[in-house]
Design a protein around this motif. Structure first.
Motif: not given
Length: 289
Positions: A1-13
């Protein structure tokens, strides 16, 4: 699937994105351009300011995603600037257990019904719980209830916790500094960063409609955390009303959350004791090495 992650570059992201990549998803990460992470696979990046509607529009206009995972939606206006400028089939918002109005043991999702909350369009304010309630409610202006998920977590702990909340207790005991703990017998639930990330990724392939709680099973008293640290360090905690306020203060009663909804979808959270004391050992090793 094509997924957009907003805020995934730190901690539990980070474990969240890695779990998505392991499943073969096509992941695009929206950031302000300040961070790039060495994920376990290829990701795409778009640069935007999610609080600026024109910035979001420039970055995402005419793009369509199967799923949006929004880790940093703090206010209703945050939701508005995103969802008015991008199309998705499903939206997953990282919310918080702070949306619940009353604190007690075994809180169920229906104790805060998103659709019943009176929406106020607002920016981020100091009242975190009110801000997050509005962030949930704003989604329903753009998405059908059957197309969105609100993931409600208690405090997330882990080796990469930049708030250093657990370290507060270790450092104060190790340095023999006074701290103010308002209730030693308060019992709390937590979730580990790895489980927090992997559960959100799990929801991409195993959708849950509406709100869902996520936390480790079991609770721990603050006195138990302090006692364990004391034994490990060979020092006694200095407790005083004039000491530095401890980060887990402010609870009124035993606080835990029912996770049957997540478990029925096939995700089982580990027992709190299986990782908490290992984490304390790790943090002690980092502090006194």
């Amino acid at each position: 699937m094509k997924i957009l992650v907003v805020g995934g570059t730190r901690y539990f992201g980070i474990p969240m994105v890695n779990a998505l990549l392991t499943k073969g998803h096509d992941v695009t990460i929206a950031t302000r351009g300040n961070a790039k992470v060495d994920f376990e696979g290829e990701v795409n990046y778009v640069t935007l300011d999610r609080m600026d509607s024109s910035s979001v529009k420039r970055a995402l206009e005419n793009q369509k995603f199967d799923v949006i995972i929004d880790k940093i939606a703090y206010s209703s206006n945050d939701v508005k600037t995103l969802l008015e400028n991008v199309i998705c089939e499903r939206y997953i918002q990282m919310s918080t257990c702070s949306v619940y109005l009353n604190e007690h043991a075994n809180i169920c999702e229906d104790e805060f019904v998103t659709s019943d909350y009176p929406l106020v369009w607002m920016d981020r304010i100091k009242d975190y719980a009110t801000t997050k309630r509005n962030a949930e409610r704003a989604v329903l202006e753009y998405m059908a209830p059957s197309a969105c998920t609100f993931v409600r977590y208690p405090i997330v702990l882990g080796e990469n916790d930049y708030t250093r909340r657990l370290c507060f207790y270790i450092e104060h005991i190790n340095n023999e500094q006074a701290m103010f703990v308002d209730d030693l017998d308060e019992a709390m639930a937590f979730i580990h960063e790895k489980d927090a990330g992997e559960f959100i990724a799990y929801l991409v392939d195993h959708p849950i409609n509406g709100a869902v709680n996520g936390c480790s099973s079991g609770t721990v008293k603050i006195s138990e955390i302090i006692s364990y640290i004391e034994k490990k360090l060979g020092k006694k905690a200095i407790l005083s009303e004039n000491g530095d306020a401890a980060p887990f203060n402010g609870r009124k009663d035993t606080l835990s959350f029912n996770t049957e909804k997540a478990e029925k979808a096939g995700f089982v959270f580990p027992d709190l004791n299986s990782w908490l004391y290992k984490l304390i050992d790790y943090e002690i090793g980092q502090i006194i090495k």
